[in-house]
Design an enzyme around this catalytic site. Sequence first.
Site, PDB file in Angstrom:
ATOM      1  N   GLU A   1      35.578  26.895  58.415  1.00 49.47           N
ATOM      2  CA  GLU A   1      34.447  26.467  59.776  1.00 49.47           C
ATOM      3  C   GLU A   1      33.210  26.697  60.262  1.00 49.47           C
ATOM      4  OE1 GLU A   1      36.160  24.765  63.630  1.00 49.47           O
ATOM      5  OE2 GLU A   1      36.624  23.173  62.366  1.00 49.47           O
TER       6      GLU A   1
ATOM      7  N   HIS B   1      48.872  19.923  76.960  1.00 46.42           N
ATOM      8  CA  HIS B   1      48.807  21.326  77.025  1.00 46.42           C
ATOM      9  C   HIS B   1      49.812  22.551  77.398  1.00 46.42           C
ATOM     10  CE1 HIS B   1      46.332  25.623  76.487  1.00 46.42           C
ATOM     11  NE2 HIS B   1      46.466  25.223  75.035  1.00 46.42           N
TER      12      HIS B   1
ATOM     13  N   HIS C   1      42.513  19.150  76.744  1.00 45.00           N
ATOM     14  CA  HIS C   1      42.178  20.962  77.892  1.00 45.00           C
ATOM     15  C   HIS C   1      41.356  22.096  77.772  1.00 45.00           C
ATOM     16  CE1 HIS C   1      41.895  21.233  73.470  1.00 45.00           C
ATOM     17  NE2 HIS C   1      41.230  22.380  73.955  1.00 45.00           N
TER      18      HIS C   1
ATOM     19  N   ASP D   1      36.113  29.271  66.109  1.00 45.63           N
ATOM     20  CA  ASP D   1      35.783  29.555  67.883  1.00 45.63           C
ATOM     21  C   ASP D   1      36.948  29.878  69.145  1.00 45.63           C
ATOM     22  OD1 ASP D   1      36.912  27.090  67.886  1.00 45.63           O
ATOM     23  OD2 ASP D   1      34.791  25.724  67.964  1.00 45.63           O
TER      24      ASP D   1
ATOM     25  N   GLU E   1      33.781  28.564  73.071  1.00 43.36           N
ATOM     26  CA  GLU E   1      33.302  28.303  71.678  1.00 43.36           C
ATOM     27  C   GLU E   1      32.318  28.586  71.310  1.00 43.36           C
ATOM     28  OE1 GLU E   1      35.291  26.224  74.277  1.00 43.36           O
ATOM     29  OE2 GLU E   1      37.343  26.677  73.335  1.00 43.36           O
TER      30      GLU E   1
ATOM     31  N   ARG F   1      38.174  24.391  78.765  1.00 44.70           N
ATOM     32  CA  ARG F   1      38.191  24.790  80.015  1.00 44.70           C
ATOM     33  C   ARG F   1      37.049  24.258  80.748  1.00 44.70           C
ATOM     34  NH1 ARG F   1      39.716  30.418  80.048  1.00 44.70           N
ATOM     35  NH2 ARG F   1      41.468  31.056  78.284  1.00 44.70           N
TER      36      ARG F   1
HETATM   37  C1  UD1 Z   1      42.430  28.253  73.048  1.00 42.17           C
HETATM   38  C2  UD1 Z   1      40.698  28.000  72.218  1.00 42.17           C
HETATM   39  C3  UD1 Z   1      40.349  27.157  72.481  1.00 42.17           C
HETATM   40  C4  UD1 Z   1      40.854  25.799  71.780  1.00 42.17           C
HETATM   41  C5  UD1 Z   1      42.619  26.091  72.569  1.00 42.17           C
HETATM   42  C6  UD1 Z   1      43.661  25.144  71.455  1.00 42.17           C
HETATM   43  C7  UD1 Z   1      40.105  30.073  73.353  1.00 42.17           C
HETATM   44  C8  UD1 Z   1      38.484  30.875  74.005  1.00 42.17           C
HETATM   45  N1  UD1 Z   1      40.119  28.866  73.157  1.00 42.17           N
HETATM   46  O1  UD1 Z   1      42.084  27.865  74.420  1.00 42.17           O
HETATM   47  O2  UD1 Z   1      38.980  26.948  71.185  1.00 42.17           O
HETATM   48  O3  UD1 Z   1      40.728  25.113  71.809  1.00 42.17           O
HETATM   49  O4  UD1 Z   1      42.778  27.239  72.374  1.00 42.17           O
HETATM   50  O5  UD1 Z   1      44.398  24.458  71.871  1.00 42.17           O
HETATM   51  O6  UD1 Z   1      39.750  30.725  72.248  1.00 42.17           O
HETATM   52  N2  UD1 Z   1      49.464  28.941  76.392  1.00 42.17           N
HETATM   53  C9  UD1 Z   1      51.234  29.102  76.425  1.00 42.17           C
HETATM   54  N3  UD1 Z   1      51.542  28.872  74.949  1.00 42.17           N
HETATM   55  C10 UD1 Z   1      51.140  28.815  74.453  1.00 42.17           C
HETATM   56  C11 UD1 Z   1      49.661  28.104  74.074  1.00 42.17           C
HETATM   57  C12 UD1 Z   1      49.141  28.635  75.439  1.00 42.17           C
HETATM   58  O7  UD1 Z   1      51.577  28.740  76.985  1.00 42.17           O
HETATM   59  O8  UD1 Z   1      51.091  28.387  73.314  1.00 42.17           O
HETATM   60  C13 UD1 Z   1      49.578  28.303  77.880  1.00 42.17           C
HETATM   61  C14 UD1 Z   1      48.893  30.272  78.990  1.00 42.17           C
HETATM   62  O9  UD1 Z   1      49.202  29.894  79.615  1.00 42.17           O
HETATM   63  C15 UD1 Z   1      47.464  30.882  78.231  1.00 42.17           C
HETATM   64  C16 UD1 Z   1      47.093  29.265  78.343  1.00 42.17           C
HETATM   65  O10 UD1 Z   1      47.938  28.493  77.716  1.00 42.17           O
HETATM   66  O11 UD1 Z   1      47.184  31.288  79.114  1.00 42.17           O
HETATM   67  C17 UD1 Z   1      45.759  29.026  77.670  1.00 42.17           C
HETATM   68  O12 UD1 Z   1      45.735  29.683  76.633  1.00 42.17           O
HETATM   69  P1  UD1 Z   1      44.358  30.421  75.979  1.00 42.17           P
HETATM   70  O13 UD1 Z   1      44.420  30.438  74.688  1.00 42.17           O
HETATM   71  O14 UD1 Z   1      44.014  31.129  77.055  1.00 42.17           O
HETATM   72  O15 UD1 Z   1      43.487  28.793  76.088  1.00 42.17           O
HETATM   73  P2  UD1 Z   1      43.094  27.643  75.816  1.00 42.17           P
HETATM   74  O16 UD1 Z   1      42.750  26.599  76.584  1.00 42.17           O
HETATM   75  O17 UD1 Z   1      44.418  27.543  75.008  1.00 42.17           O
HETATM   76  N1  UDP Z   2      48.050  19.007  67.968  1.00 48.58           N
HETATM   77  C1  UDP Z   2      49.475  19.770  68.155  1.00 48.58           C
HETATM   78  N2  UDP Z   2      50.426  18.992  69.025  1.00 48.58           N
HETATM   79  C2  UDP Z   2      49.791  17.952  70.334  1.00 48.58           C
HETATM   80  C3  UDP Z   2      48.480  18.106  70.337  1.00 48.58           C
HETATM   81  C4  UDP Z   2      47.515  18.296  68.865  1.00 48.58           C
HETATM   82  O1  UDP Z   2      49.878  19.720  66.568  1.00 48.58           O
HETATM   83  O2  UDP Z   2      50.595  17.932  70.926  1.00 48.58           O
HETATM   84  C5  UDP Z   2      46.886  19.299  67.095  1.00 48.58           C
HETATM   85  C6  UDP Z   2      46.235  18.462  66.678  1.00 48.58           C
HETATM   86  O3  UDP Z   2      46.911  17.787  65.181  1.00 48.58           O
HETATM   87  C7  UDP Z   2      44.920  19.151  65.780  1.00 48.58           C
HETATM   88  C8  UDP Z   2      44.939  20.512  66.789  1.00 48.58           C
HETATM   89  O4  UDP Z   2      46.461  20.577  67.223  1.00 48.58           O
HETATM   90  O5  UDP Z   2      45.355  19.743  64.874  1.00 48.58           O
HETATM   91  C9  UDP Z   2      44.117  21.071  68.098  1.00 48.58           C
HETATM   92  O6  UDP Z   2      44.529  21.226  68.775  1.00 48.58           O
HETATM   93  P1  UDP Z   2      44.123  21.561  70.279  1.00 48.58           P
HETATM   94  O7  UDP Z   2      43.580  20.397  70.603  1.00 48.58           O
HETATM   95  O8  UDP Z   2      44.236  22.397  71.068  1.00 48.58           O
HETATM   96  O9  UDP Z   2      42.766  22.584  70.142  1.00 48.58           O
HETATM   97  P2  UDP Z   2      40.628  22.330  69.318  1.00 48.58           P
HETATM   98  O10 UDP Z   2      40.313  21.762  68.459  1.00 48.58           O
HETATM   99  O11 UDP Z   2      40.553  21.226  70.320  1.00 48.58           O
HETATM  100  O12 UDP Z   2      40.116  22.997  68.832  1.00 48.58           O
END
Ligand code: UD1
Ligand code: UDP
Length: 354
Positions: free
Chosen positions: A118, A231, A198, A96, A132, A200
């Site tokens: 999924e 996060h 984490h 998603d 999502e 949104r």
């Molecule tokens: C995204 C996904 C969400 C998932 C989550 C898992 C979408 C819309 N959202 O949300 O479904 O649950 O990932 O974590 O696709 N950032 C870093 N380094 C990284 C990753 C993120 O610095 O490796 C920071 C950046 O500032 C970035 C912010 O996190 O702008 C948000 O990342 P983004 O991918 O936009 O959304 P998530 O909240 O991570």
């Molecule tokens: N996870 C990880 N390190 C962390 C926190 C989570 O490897 O510090 C893994 C966790 O085992 C799971 C995945 O990240 O498999 C979940 O991702 P996240 O919560 O970012 O996204 P979501 O599942 O909500 O989309």
Amino acid sequence: MKKILAVFGTRPDAIKMCPLVLELKRRESIEVKVCLTGQHREMLDQVIGIFGVTADYDLAVMREGQDLSDITSKIIDGITPILQKEKPDIVLVHGDTTTAFAAALAAFYLKIPVGHVEAGLRTYRIDSPYPEEFNRRAVSLISTFDFAPTEAAKANLIGEGKAPERVFVTGNTVIDALKYTVNEASHSSGRLVLLTAHRRENIGEPMRNIFSAVKRVAEKYDDIKIVYPMHPNPAVRSIAEEILGDCDRVELTEPLDLVAFHTLLAQSYCVLTDSGGVQEEAAALGKPVLILRDTTERTESDSLMLVGTDEDNIVREFERLLEDEELYNTMKNAPNPYGDGNASARIADIIERI
Ligand code: UD1
Ligand code: UDP
């Protein structure tokens, strides 16, 4: 030879696609290529490193504080020439995320069939989880082949009019991932509580409520320790550091790599989370979960309890879980409905056949 292009780009879709990519690479009748969108960076690289998956393409779209339109448009722009060059028989996307939605849309515009891993998770509330619920429903409009983790997910897709012969119940590949990471050394140690947050739609007041509730309980029980791998999103971190920064029994850490996270999960007493994947992993490892959200699409397990984001309600349910042994044991011993660790093999079998 069938050519498959697997596209992923965030931590969770990487964790759930890597076991499938490795399985597809083992099949002689399949050629698989990997395109990372780089929606995440450090968190994504950590995952593919652990699985030893290498990328054929990397769109590297991540920017600090990126907005959803930027991510979507950059992925569509970046992936279109790759699809035109590779001409895969099937594009595989996961779940998603914006990565899944944008990649599926680009494939659709080029009339390339999409397989959705999924598939079929639903809350039927377009604002929760946001964005999502939109992303996964949009992918379902496009996908030709749906790999549903459970019968409930399949039923959602059939209810939406998808052809039953192209919806396959496979289990969730996240359970396959546990086979790579959880080992004998992982065992329970005291009352360790694992926290992740984490989403949104929780950023702002709901997240303040969550952390305030956690702080109240941490200050009351001196036999618990709470670990929160934060996060990287700066909007999440600033709230966590403000409310939990000076709380002795709460440890704030950087995101843990998958092996470390799964080890900690296996050692934990219970879990508080607004994550999706963590709910499934905890259910598989027999760890009771309090879900810090208004809705959940993971409705199949009695080890998961939806508690929302109201501060008093979280405190009440968290304390109940710490004190009520019968409730704790019922949740801990609930069966795991999310798979047996062979989802990737099932999906690969189906891809060879179709
Ligand atoms: C995204 C996904 C969400 C998932 C989550 C898992 C979408 C819309 N959202 O949300 O479904 O649950 O990932 O974590 O696709 N950032 C870093 N380094 C990284 C990753 C993120 O610095 O490796 C920071 C950046 O500032 C970035 C912010 O996190 O702008 C948000 O990342 P983004 O991918 O936009 O959304 P998530 O909240 O991570
Ligand atoms: N996870 C990880 N390190 C962390 C926190 C989570 O490897 O510090 C893994 C966790 O085992 C799971 C995945 O990240 O498999 C979940 O991702 P996240 O919560 O970012 O996204 P979501 O599942 O909500 O989309």
